[in-house]
Design an enzyme around this catalytic site. Structure first.
Site, PDB file in Angstrom:
ATOM      1  N   GLY A   7      37.637  60.680   6.744  1.00 54.79           N
ATOM      2  CA  GLY A   7      36.625  59.637   6.679  1.00 54.79           C
ATOM      3  C   GLY A   7      37.239  58.295   6.360  1.00 54.79           C
ATOM      4  NE  ARG A 131      31.394  52.586   7.153  1.00 50.63           N
ATOM      5  CZ  ARG A 131      31.261  53.532   8.076  1.00 50.63           C
ATOM      6  NH1 ARG A 131      32.080  53.593   9.109  1.00 50.63           N
ATOM      7  NH2 ARG A 131      30.307  54.404   7.981  1.00 50.63           N
ATOM      8  CE  LYS A 182      28.588  57.265  -9.895  1.00 51.96           C
ATOM      9  NZ  LYS A 182      29.607  57.307  -8.869  1.00 51.96           N
ATOM     10  CG  ASN A 186      21.605  58.007  -8.269  1.00 51.55           C
ATOM     11  OD1 ASN A 186      20.488  58.201  -7.825  1.00 51.55           O
ATOM     12  ND2 ASN A 186      22.570  57.465  -7.550  1.00 51.55           N
TER      13      ASN A 186
HETATM   14  P1  NAP Z   1      30.928  55.535   4.161  1.00 51.59           P
HETATM   15  O1  NAP Z   1      31.393  54.132   4.033  1.00 51.59           O
HETATM   16  O2  NAP Z   1      29.662  55.819   4.895  1.00 51.59           O
HETATM   17  O3  NAP Z   1      32.115  56.365   4.834  1.00 51.59           O
HETATM   18  C1  NAP Z   1      32.011  57.705   5.187  1.00 51.59           C
HETATM   19  C2  NAP Z   1      32.976  57.953   6.330  1.00 51.59           C
HETATM   20  O4  NAP Z   1      33.018  59.357   6.595  1.00 51.59           O
HETATM   21  C3  NAP Z   1      32.573  57.269   7.650  1.00 51.59           C
HETATM   22  O5  NAP Z   1      33.656  56.497   8.094  1.00 51.59           O
HETATM   23  C4  NAP Z   1      32.299  58.437   8.596  1.00 51.59           C
HETATM   24  O6  NAP Z   1      32.714  58.236   9.907  1.00 51.59           O
HETATM   25  C5  NAP Z   1      33.180  59.494   7.986  1.00 51.59           C
HETATM   26  N1  NAP Z   1      32.838  60.851   8.424  1.00 51.59           N
HETATM   27  C6  NAP Z   1      31.674  61.528   8.325  1.00 51.59           C
HETATM   28  N2  NAP Z   1      31.779  62.752   8.859  1.00 51.59           N
HETATM   29  C7  NAP Z   1      33.056  62.856   9.320  1.00 51.59           C
HETATM   30  C8  NAP Z   1      33.792  63.878   9.981  1.00 51.59           C
HETATM   31  N3  NAP Z   1      33.228  65.054  10.283  1.00 51.59           N
HETATM   32  N4  NAP Z   1      35.087  63.646  10.301  1.00 51.59           N
HETATM   33  C9  NAP Z   1      35.673  62.460  10.014  1.00 51.59           C
HETATM   34  N5  NAP Z   1      35.029  61.449   9.377  1.00 51.59           N
HETATM   35  C10 NAP Z   1      33.732  61.657   9.038  1.00 51.59           C
HETATM   36  O7  NAP Z   1      30.765  56.242   2.739  1.00 51.59           O
HETATM   37  P2  NAP Z   1      31.361  55.769   1.318  1.00 51.59           P
HETATM   38  O8  NAP Z   1      30.563  54.624   0.804  1.00 51.59           O
HETATM   39  O9  NAP Z   1      32.832  55.657   1.398  1.00 51.59           O
HETATM   40  O10 NAP Z   1      30.969  57.024   0.427  1.00 51.59           O
HETATM   41  C11 NAP Z   1      31.678  58.244   0.404  1.00 51.59           C
HETATM   42  C12 NAP Z   1      31.238  58.990  -0.866  1.00 51.59           C
HETATM   43  O11 NAP Z   1      31.706  58.245  -2.001  1.00 51.59           O
HETATM   44  C13 NAP Z   1      29.705  59.067  -1.010  1.00 51.59           C
HETATM   45  O12 NAP Z   1      29.335  60.298  -1.571  1.00 51.59           O
HETATM   46  C14 NAP Z   1      29.386  57.925  -1.953  1.00 51.59           C
HETATM   47  O13 NAP Z   1      28.191  58.132  -2.703  1.00 51.59           O
HETATM   48  C15 NAP Z   1      30.617  57.953  -2.867  1.00 51.59           C
HETATM   49  N6  NAP Z   1      30.876  56.663  -3.535  1.00 51.59           N
HETATM   50  C16 NAP Z   1      30.959  55.505  -2.802  1.00 51.59           C
HETATM   51  C17 NAP Z   1      31.235  54.302  -3.464  1.00 51.59           C
HETATM   52  C18 NAP Z   1      31.348  52.996  -2.704  1.00 51.59           C
HETATM   53  O14 NAP Z   1      31.497  51.949  -3.335  1.00 51.59           O
HETATM   54  N7  NAP Z   1      31.297  52.972  -1.389  1.00 51.59           N
HETATM   55  C19 NAP Z   1      31.419  54.301  -4.849  1.00 51.59           C
HETATM   56  C20 NAP Z   1      31.341  55.503  -5.567  1.00 51.59           C
HETATM   57  C21 NAP Z   1      31.068  56.681  -4.883  1.00 51.59           C
HETATM   58  P3  NAP Z   1      32.040  57.207  10.952  1.00 51.59           P
HETATM   59  O15 NAP Z   1      32.672  55.881  10.613  1.00 51.59           O
HETATM   60  O16 NAP Z   1      32.488  57.744  12.258  1.00 51.59           O
HETATM   61  O17 NAP Z   1      30.581  57.254  10.699  1.00 51.59           O
END
Ligand code: NAP
Length: 303
Positions: A7, A131, A182, A186
């Site tokens: 991912g 993103r 957490k 939430n």
């Molecule tokens: P995100 O930006 O939506 O990124 C998720 C990525 O996973 C996307 O690029 C998606 O691909 C990819 N993906 C999904 N299925 C896949 C597969 N089968 N094979 C390869 N790639 C795949 O999510 P995020 O914000 O990083 O969050 C990830 C986790 O971290 C979540 O549970 C979130 O709650 C947690 N989190 C996030 C933050 C933050 O600040 N962002 C902070 C703390 C915790 P596509 O680009 O092709 O859709």
């Protein structure tokens, strides 16, 4: 040994860039061939820090690549994790390690069932990234990541690689307590911000609702064997509401942008745990019902 990162979204990119720029081998695993081609056209991952973008041409592959995986950072959303790891299961080495970054609870057990031979290390992070575009991520808030393994308290040998990469972390001997805490924070804040369509600070107009939810969440944590996670929960919820008064919760941002939420692994998980323990949580349940109706009305999945 390579860091395979499943991912290339917000957190996956943030980890990939920091590991790669201190010389560690990193392989991104992208969803499919068309995502891989889009990534190649972009020329790599761009991380924006303090307003300055920098391109990092990190190696990438799809799940179909034959290379064995020893260490996998699972950086997709909670609702994608089980299926994504199932696809990679044949590539996992006998003593593979998985690091699970998913928020909430429930996805970790589902992933572990797909990879019984692997060690699963759970993470809880306060880092913030979003993103801006495909393969372009903004590092929005420095924070801390706790890592731990409820089944084996010994720290893995690669924590020094995180140290070198500037990924601020601690090895936690009670990671489940952190994840439950957490989750409870939430559940007390995010669903109400969606239903009232308000910033976190707007919840200070609903003190009675917050108090009742915190009481039920505290009881649930104790029933689930997590008394430490229940300590002073109400006080911390009020502190978070105040400290983040100007912010929109991640769940409200998801709903406003028409994106699927992780409700099933947050409030949904809390309600399911209460049901398993025959614990009455009428206010949490009513909140869940209202949130599901709200998501359905906006055409969003409620699972
Ligand atoms: P995100 O930006 O939506 O990124 C998720 C990525 O996973 C996307 O690029 C998606 O691909 C990819 N993906 C999904 N299925 C896949 C597969 N089968 N094979 C390869 N790639 C795949 O999510 P995020 O914000 O990083 O969050 C990830 C986790 O971290 C979540 O549970 C979130 O709650 C947690 N989190 C996030 C933050 C933050 O600040 N962002 C902070 C703390 C915790 P596509 O680009 O092709 O859709």
């Amino acid at each position: 040994m390579s860091w395979h990162i499943l991912g290339a979204g917000s957190l996956g990119s943030l980890w990939a860039v920091r590991l790669a720029r201190c010389g560690l081998p990193v392989q991104l695993i992208l969803r499919d061939q068309s995502r891989l081609e889009a990534y190649q056209r972009a020329g790599g991952l761009t991380l924006v820090e303090q307003g300055r973008p920098q391109l990092h041409p990190i190696a990438a592959q799809t799940a179909n690549d034959p290379e064995p995986i020893q260490r996998l950072l699972v950086a997709c959303k909670a609702y994608d994790a089980e299926a994504a790891v199932a696809r990679l299961a044949p590539r996992l080495a006998a003593n593979a390690e998985l690091i699970l970054l998913q928020n909430g609870l429930g996805s970790q057990a589902a992933v572990a069932a797909q990879a019984p031979q692997a060690r699963c290390i759970l993470a809880s992070s306060t880092e913030g990234a979003f993103r801006e575009d495909d393969f372009r991520v903004v590092f929005a808030g420095h924070g801390h990541t706790w890592l731990g393994d409820p089944l084996d308290l010994s720290p893995p040998g690669w924590l020094n690689e995180l140290e070198r990469s500037g990924i601020v972390h601690d090895w936690s001997l009670d990671i489940l307590s952190r994840l439950w805490r957490k989750l409870a924070l939430n559940c007390a804040i995010n669903p109400l911000t969606v239903l009232y369509d308000c910033r976190n600070g707007g919840l200070s107009e609903h003190p009675a609702e917050i108090t009742t939810l915190c009481a039920e969440l505290g009881e649930l944590l104790e029933t689930c064997g997590q008394p430490a996670a229940a300590t002073d929960l109400h006080d911390e919820v009020l502190r978070v509401i105040q400290a983040t008064a100007a912010n929109y919760s991640s769940m409200l941002q998801d709903v406003r942008q028409g994106r699927r939420t992780e409700i099933a692994y947050l409030l949904g998980h809390a309600c399911a745990a209460a049901q398993r323990h025959n614990l009455a949580v009428p206010h949490l349940r009513a909140l869940h019902t209202r949130l599901v109706q709200h998501l359905n009305a906006h055409g969003l999945p409620s699972q």
